[in-house]
Design a protein around this motif. Sequence first.
Motif, PDB file in Angstrom:
ATOM      1  N   ASP A 159      18.042 -70.893  -5.363  1.00 34.28           N
ATOM      2  CA  ASP A 159      19.465 -70.973  -5.077  1.00 34.28           C
ATOM      3  C   ASP A 159      19.760 -71.002  -3.576  1.00 34.28           C
ATOM      4  OD1 ASP A 159      21.452 -71.110  -6.857  1.00 34.28           O
ATOM      5  OD2 ASP A 159      22.021 -68.997  -6.748  1.00 34.28           O
ATOM      6  N   TYR A 160      19.041 -70.217  -2.834  1.00 38.57           N
ATOM      7  CA  TYR A 160      19.270 -70.122  -1.394  1.00 38.57           C
ATOM      8  C   TYR A 160      18.748 -71.340  -0.671  1.00 38.57           C
ATOM      9  CZ  TYR A 160      21.333 -65.555  -1.446  1.00 38.57           C
ATOM     10  OH  TYR A 160      22.215 -64.530  -1.640  1.00 38.57           O
TER      11      TYR A 160
ATOM     12  N   TYR B 218      21.271 -74.001  -1.245  1.00 39.27           N
ATOM     13  CA  TYR B 218      22.477 -73.750  -0.455  1.00 39.27           C
ATOM     14  C   TYR B 218      22.239 -74.123   1.007  1.00 39.27           C
ATOM     15  CZ  TYR B 218      26.689 -71.269   1.118  1.00 39.27           C
ATOM     16  OH  TYR B 218      27.907 -70.954   1.654  1.00 39.27           O
ATOM     17  N   ARG B 219      21.069 -73.776   1.516  1.00 41.43           N
ATOM     18  CA  ARG B 219      20.741 -74.121   2.900  1.00 41.43           C
ATOM     19  C   ARG B 219      20.793 -75.638   3.106  1.00 41.43           C
ATOM     20  NH1 ARG B 219      15.279 -72.959   6.439  1.00 41.43           N
ATOM     21  NH2 ARG B 219      15.731 -74.605   7.910  1.00 41.43           N
TER      22      ARG B 219
ATOM     23  N   SER C 204      17.770 -67.033   4.871  1.00 41.41           N
ATOM     24  CA  SER C 204      17.687 -65.735   4.236  1.00 41.41           C
ATOM     25  C   SER C 204      17.188 -65.946   2.819  1.00 41.41           C
ATOM     26  CB  SER C 204      19.099 -65.147   4.249  1.00 41.41           C
ATOM     27  OG  SER C 204      19.248 -64.074   3.379  1.00 41.41           O
ATOM     28  N   ARG C 205      16.378 -65.014   2.335  1.00 37.44           N
ATOM     29  CA  ARG C 205      15.953 -65.042   0.925  1.00 37.44           C
ATOM     30  C   ARG C 205      15.446 -66.408   0.487  1.00 37.44           C
ATOM     31  NH1 ARG C 205      20.798 -61.622  -1.985  1.00 37.44           N
ATOM     32  NH2 ARG C 205      20.559 -59.790  -0.691  1.00 37.44           N
ATOM     33  N   GLU C 206      14.594 -66.991   1.293  1.00 44.59           N
ATOM     34  CA  GLU C 206      14.197 -68.356   0.968  1.00 44.59           C
ATOM     35  C   GLU C 206      13.281 -68.434  -0.246  1.00 44.59           C
ATOM     36  OE1 GLU C 206      13.567 -70.455   4.950  1.00 44.59           O
ATOM     37  OE2 GLU C 206      15.210 -71.369   3.824  1.00 44.59           O
TER      38      GLU C 206
ATOM     39  N   GLU D  67      23.783 -67.303   3.317  1.00 51.51           N
ATOM     40  CA  GLU D  67      23.893 -66.498   2.109  1.00 51.51           C
ATOM     41  C   GLU D  67      25.139 -66.956   1.361  1.00 51.51           C
ATOM     42  OE1 GLU D  67      24.932 -62.182   2.393  1.00 51.51           O
ATOM     43  OE2 GLU D  67      22.760 -62.048   2.227  1.00 51.51           O
ATOM     44  N   LEU D  68      25.034 -66.988   0.027  1.00 51.06           N
ATOM     45  CA  LEU D  68      26.115 -67.537  -0.790  1.00 51.06           C
ATOM     46  C   LEU D  68      27.457 -66.865  -0.549  1.00 51.06           C
ATOM     47  CD1 LEU D  68      24.079 -67.819  -4.096  1.00 51.06           C
ATOM     48  CD2 LEU D  68      24.813 -69.707  -2.650  1.00 51.06           C
TER      49      LEU D  68
END
Lengths: 460, 460
Positions: B314-315, B318-319, B308-310, B273-274
């Motif tokens: 944005d997520y 980030y992953r 999370s929140r795929e 998560e960011l």
Amino acid sequence: MVPQMSVVVVSNRGPLSFGFGSDGELVTRRAAGGLASTLGAAVQGSGATWVAAAITEADRAAAAKGSVEAEGFRLESLVVDDDAYRMFYDVISSGTLWYLFHNLFDLPRRPRIDRRWREAWAAYRSVNEQFAAKAADVADEGATVLVHDYHLLLVGRMLADRRPDLRSVHFSHTPFCEPMTIRVLPDDVAVELFEGMAGYRSCGFHSPRWAANFRACSEAVIGHTPPTYVSYAPADADDISDVAASPACAEQLASLENRIGDRQAIVRVDRIELSKNLLRGFHAFEDLLQHRPEFRQRVVFAASVYPSREGLADYLAYRQEVQSLAERINETWATADWTPILLDMSDNFARSVAALRRYDVLLVNPIRDGLNLVAKEGAIVNERDGVLVLSREAGVYDVLAEHALAINPFDVSGTADAIADALTMAGDERKQRAAALREIAVARSSADWLAEQLEAAHSS
Amino acid sequence: MVPQMSVVVVSNRGPLSFGFGSDGELVTRRAAGGLASTLGAAVQGSGATWVAAAITEADRAAAAKGSVEAEGFRLESLVVDDDAYRMFYDVISSGTLWYLFHNLFDLPRRPRIDRRWREAWAAYRSVNEQFAAKAADVADEGATVLVHDYHLLLVGRMLADRRPDLRSVHFSHTPFCEPMTIRVLPDDVAVELFEGMAGYRSCGFHSPRWAANFRACSEAVIGHTPPTYVSYAPADADDISDVAASPACAEQLASLENRIGDRQAIVRVDRIELSKNLLRGFHAFEDLLQHRPEFRQRVVFAASVYPSREGLADYLAYRQEVQSLAERINETWATADWTPILLDMSDNFARSVAALRRYDVLLVNPIRDGLNLVAKEGAIVNERDGVLVLSREAGVYDVLAEHALAINPFDVSGTADAIADALTMAGDERKQRAAALREIAVARSSADWLAEQLEAAHSS
């Protein structure tokens, strides 16, 4: 005019820049850019001394010959070691403080306070020391010292220590952030920064909003705050009017008219900079085309946006995004005889002024902006009673709001609606608003601004 | 225990989730996740009614059969139209309010308040209306209503209008931002949001910092603020201790020991998560390897980070960044018998708890975090007097700071230094700090937290 007062101006970029002529001789030019031209106009003939960094090779060659006497002021150039200057300028000034005060960091990724950053902070301190030493060196007993912008925040404390006889004040051309944003900085750095600024007799800002944020941050970090003052910088009305009246501008306007034809023109003039909100400006224009079909083929968006800070990867990426989005919108909407967005990325002041003369709607939609002079410059030279669509996050909003159409810069559909209102506004109302904006824009001179800085130095 | 009081809990995600068994029959499970398990434990046996959304197909099948009686409480599931739920959840709750309250927008690009966003806001309002209607429907005369998190901010005003006899309070599990950040929202939306929250008798937060920010925002937007209260959610000590004592956890621990060997272990356990600051955590570890050669081959960083929140681009990005950085660091530093970073991206609670049992240093370095229970959970189950390196931007910092090593989460080299201090801390000090942390972590029960919510409803 600055009678009976010895004044030293200190800024990173000075009012003159040097170049080499065709046979290698030094050529002096007035520097471009807001601070230098605006304050330069005020300082002319004052007998002030101006301390600024020698940035280019020609600047250094000029500096090697000693100070330069120019139109009524004297330039003292400061030669800084190349590596130190780059860290001072790129890593701390442009790469950290600018982002911080605009609250524009993409925090999951940046900034990264690492050992290289710590070295850069030491370089920032050292360059500030050199500016302070130079200013201390050239200032008369009891002189007033006007220090400008986020490059030189520490000079206040350094000057107060070296030369307690001087009266120094600071002026910030950026916005200022809120206390939680300042917590990005390491504590020792934050303390050094606010102690540095507390060395000034007063710290000035373009808007009471920025001044209030600064005081809250200073209280949070060091438990006290120096006095603040608010002083709106003026547009340089004479300068921009001269350019507007020039043959070069007439030529650019003719070429622009050729492309616009009898359509209405939305215009923006901006550096390509993260704070300027170029992407949402284009999205708003596309929203207009999508939801208000009557504007298709009848409106063009002339975007005069020129590259800035291309040494920073972030800015290069942003420029690409801006260009791609404009191209994509043109591909989606263009017809045989209509290109919706005229994207001009060249840095041509005469062309930008031509666009300002021609707008029906001027879009000034920054995410956050210390002041934004384009809104005033447009009002001065526009010839069509153009309507100003203005972000409430620009410092200049404080004084122009009443006669502009206000927008929330994050609100794309709200921006589209405001542009539609502007495009369809009745002639009487346009005329009235444009006249009021022009009146405000020419009311203040650079001498007023200078006088307020001097007053701040002497009243606190 | 909630004697003599009729209580309704309202949250988007409920304490039970449903699934289909192998022969298609409905199976009931306790839901995973902080709120549901912590508050669920407190509410058990209270006779309370819990209103939550039916999220999965099985949830809907269960909801179709009416309310569900569970261990001492009754679940009332709310079935919401799929499209409306997605806009309510993805666009507004996860995509706007979560970013806003954490101040994590990359503002030059996001958010984009456009016509689709406006539709999503209408959906958010409508889903809040449905929650309010359901709560009003099931609440006894004069009941106390506990509403949770940013999904349901408008329920306060809606309930106050429908059922003035009820006493409703809200609790936020996120941080809260400062007033300039709220200006991202269109004015009408901001007013609706704070008027919605002003309908509650009190609004609760994990930290006085978030409560103060909320009050400042409410004052700025609507000129007044509802009362606020502060109540730290507890870790569910029984639950995590049960998992720590399970055979599954023992098996995971053995496998982890195998990979760590006799080295020291830095551990982190986080959703990807960011706000969690995974990138700077790895950069700090690399800084440690670079500047403190004595730790090479002697330390591993076991990062238990699960997606999370795929659904949000944005997520996913980030992953990818997190994974690439870990791989790059391993490629740079690994030796034949040592892999510096053990990156585990599977969502396996027993494995995460095994890592918490094994850490010598627990890194909890969020950019901003409403509370962060991992810091407490680690203290409860750790078996090596491990040291907590804790971001000052986590809500839990308020109560754990004294016994942790504090860091500024943006300061990569500062974080590396703190980790080095933790790795080399003398045994006595480690023992003392770990004991103090454990004592604080187990001191509060979920019943305390529930009691404080009820008290807030009745004291204001």
